[in-house]
Design a protein around this motif. Structure first.
Motif, short mmCIF file in Angstrom:
data_model
loop_
_atom_site.label_atom_id
_atom_site.label_comp_id
_atom_site.label_asym_id
_atom_site.label_seq_id
_atom_site.Cartn_x
_atom_site.Cartn_y
_atom_site.Cartn_z
N ALA A 18 0.83 -1.21 0.00
CA ALA A 18 0.00 0.00 0.00
C ALA A 18 0.86 1.26 0.00
O ALA A 18 0.54 2.25 -0.66
N ALA A 19 1.98 1.22 0.73
CA ALA A 19 2.87 2.38 0.77
C ALA A 19 3.49 2.65 -0.60
O ALA A 19 3.92 3.77 -0.88
N LEU B 92 -11.39 10.09 2.46
CA LEU B 92 -11.60 9.35 3.69
C LEU B 92 -10.26 8.96 4.31
O LEU B 92 -9.28 8.73 3.62
N PRO B 93 -10.20 8.84 5.66
CA PRO B 93 -8.94 8.50 6.32
C PRO B 93 -8.51 7.08 5.99
O PRO B 93 -9.26 6.29 5.46
N LEU B 94 -7.29 6.80 6.38
CA LEU B 94 -6.69 5.50 6.13
C LEU B 94 -7.40 4.43 6.95
O LEU B 94 -7.74 4.62 8.11
N ALA B 95 -7.60 3.26 6.33
CA ALA B 95 -8.18 2.14 7.05
C ALA B 95 -7.16 1.57 8.02
O ALA B 95 -5.97 1.79 7.91
N THR B 96 -7.66 0.80 8.96
CA THR B 96 -6.78 0.21 9.95
C THR B 96 -5.83 -0.77 9.30
O THR B 96 -6.21 -1.53 8.45
N GLN C 214 -5.68 -1.04 3.22
CA GLN C 214 -4.85 -0.03 3.86
C GLN C 214 -5.00 1.35 3.22
O GLN C 214 -4.73 2.36 3.87
N LEU C 215 -5.39 1.36 1.95
CA LEU C 215 -5.47 2.62 1.22
C LEU C 215 -6.77 3.34 1.49
O LEU C 215 -7.82 2.71 1.64
N PRO C 216 -6.75 4.66 1.54
CA PRO C 216 -8.00 5.41 1.67
C PRO C 216 -8.76 5.35 0.35
O PRO C 216 -8.17 5.12 -0.70
N PRO C 217 -10.07 5.51 0.39
CA PRO C 217 -10.79 5.69 -0.87
C PRO C 217 -10.18 6.85 -1.64
O PRO C 217 -9.50 7.71 -1.08
N ARG C 218 -10.41 6.89 -2.92
CA ARG C 218 -9.69 7.80 -3.79
C ARG C 218 -9.94 9.27 -3.50
O ARG C 218 -9.27 10.12 -4.02
#
Length: 458
Positions: A99-100, A442-446, A435-439
């Motif tokens: 994801a990074a 929205l904040p990052l998922a856990t 792990q990625l936020p929606p495009r």
């Protein structure tokens, strides 16, 4: 008569670019030095993890019932600590690195997934999981740990070095695999197959050198021996076709089911009661998972505790023994460990599950050279679970010195991975999307698939 070359190669300019520039030498020193440090950190993590598992075995030897108390309490404590202080350290670690690497992730969000702080947290939390006897591997976490070390080196690179954060993450993640498995070639293949999306030709040789160096650090510490010794597969001929094809199909189906089950559990979107309980009471849910893992460990006489490396060695050794139904019990224990939300890898447990399936197929078909079928089972289940067939094939080949089975192992990995793709999308790619936020905003998922509502709401 050929026209003159409009862009002749100027050796003097090339020499100055490659050898006379201080920035180039600083870049090389920083990247290679960081790779060496990453390799040493993974070696230290390996030692700590083995010590932790050894301490657990000492605890379990006091009484079979003691893990029924110790394992669930420690599992709950690990999940609470992870969610409270280091959310990005949850899960395997490979999805975080992937994801990074995504271009959609801004640089400011990257430290939430990969950083030196998370690497240190990952070391402690994963070792604590082994101290609790949970069914997990350290190889996936090693990817995130080494990537965090390598990414930290970016601050010392010259401004015009040309080495991007993407390159450092790829090098670090692959160095983690190389050092964890003591298999430098597998680290390079992992970088190509799983991590690298936009390879940078200018620095590719430097990056590969860093990966290999991290693996050589592990070799220098642990020696040049193979992880599971040298197998004796017997003659590789037509007699292996039947058992080999059967174990390939079995591990392909089992690995695909394992990936599908993990993905459904870690996404946290199912309407079933356990998923709702996990979202609402994650620590209590982790305690319940830890208790279930401890019960399975007690039933199997402790065989399913830890990474599974001892069981794999026992299966490859003709004189070794594991309890009946080990593959199923280890499958469930590993799934429950990952579902609990603790930092946990699946590489080593996958190898032990595949080895047990191979052993069962060799017994069922009465094939006299069981180690060959066991090695095929290892590569088949790992390739199916991760859908990274080339990495799986090279890892197993290097870990058992199976160069005589190159074509058999490669065919098994490719076929098993193909079967798995019918049942499940690629596991790590799908988990990386969590792990990625929606495009938009929205904040990052856990991290690690721990996707409770509080982590995904704006």
């Amino acid at each position: 008569m050929h026209p003159p070359d409009k862009n002749p190669h100027d050796m003097r300019t090339a020499f100055r670019r490659e050898f006379a520039s201080p920035e180039v030498w600083i870049t090389r020193t920083v990247v290679v030095g960081a790779a060496a440090v990453a390799g040493l950190v993974v070696v230290g993590f390996t030692w700590l993890a083995e010590q932790a598992l050894g301490l657990f075995k000492g605890i379990a030897s006091v009484g079979w019932w003691l893990p029924l108390l110790w394992t669930p309490l420690l599992c709950g404590a690990i999940v609470w600590t992870t969610r409270r202080f280091a959310r990005g350290a949850g899960g395997s670690g490979i999805p975080q690195v992937m994801a990074a690497l995504d271009p959609a992730l801004s640089g400011g969000r990257r430290p939430l997934l990969v950083s030196l702080r998370l690497s240190l947290a990952k070391i402690g939390l994963t070792s604590a999981g082994l101290l609790g006897g949970l069914s997990l591997g350290r190889e996936g976490p090693s990817v995130q740990i080494a990537a965090g070390v390598m990414l930290t080196a970016r601050r010392w690179l010259p401004r015009g070095s040309g080495v991007s954060a993407h390159s450092l993450l790829v090098a670090g993640g692959a160095a983690g695999i190389a050092a964890a498995f003591n298999t430098p070639l597998a680290g390079v293949m992992f970088a190509i197959e799983e991590l690298s999306r936009t390879p940078e030709q200018r620095n590719s040789g430097l990056i590969v050198s860093g990966i290999v160096l991290a693996g050589l650090i592990a070799v220098s510490v642990y020696g040049n021996g193979t992880h599971f010794g040298v197998i004796h597969p017997g003659p590789i001929g037509l007699a292996l076709v039947g058992p080999g094809l059967l174990v390939t199909l079995v591990t392909g189906l089992a690995g695909g089911l394992f990936a599908r089950l993990l993905l459904a559990s870690l996404r946290g979107t199912s309407p079933d009661a356990p998923s709702r309980w996990r979202q609402r009471y994650p620590v209590r849910f982790a305690v319940g998972c830890g208790l279930a893992v401890a019960v399975i460990g007690a039933v199997t006489g402790g065989a399913t505790y830890g990474s599974g490396n001892e069981a794999t060695r026992a299966l490859l050794d003709s004189n070794g023994h594991v309890p009946g139904g080990f593959a199923l019990f280890k499958f469930i224990a590993t799934w429950l460990t990952a579902w609990s939300g603790v930092p946990a890898g699946i590489f080593a447990p996958s190898l032990s599950i595949g080895a047990a399936l191979g052993h069962d197929v060799a017994w069922l078909t009465n094939y006299p050279y069981a180690p060959a079928v066991i090695a095929l089972g290892m590569v088949g289940f790992l390739a199916a679970a991760t859908q990274a067939p080339l990495t799986a094939f090279i890892i197993v080949m290097e870990m058992v010195d199976g160069h005589g089975m190159v074509l058999s192992l490669m065919a098994c990995a490719v076929i098993a991975s193909t079967v798995s793709r019918v049942l499940s999308p690629p596991l790590y790619t799908a988990l990386a999307m969590i792990q990625l936020p929606p495009r938009r905003t929205l904040p990052l998922a856990t991290a690690g698939g721990d996707t409770d509502d509080s982590a995904t709401r704006p």
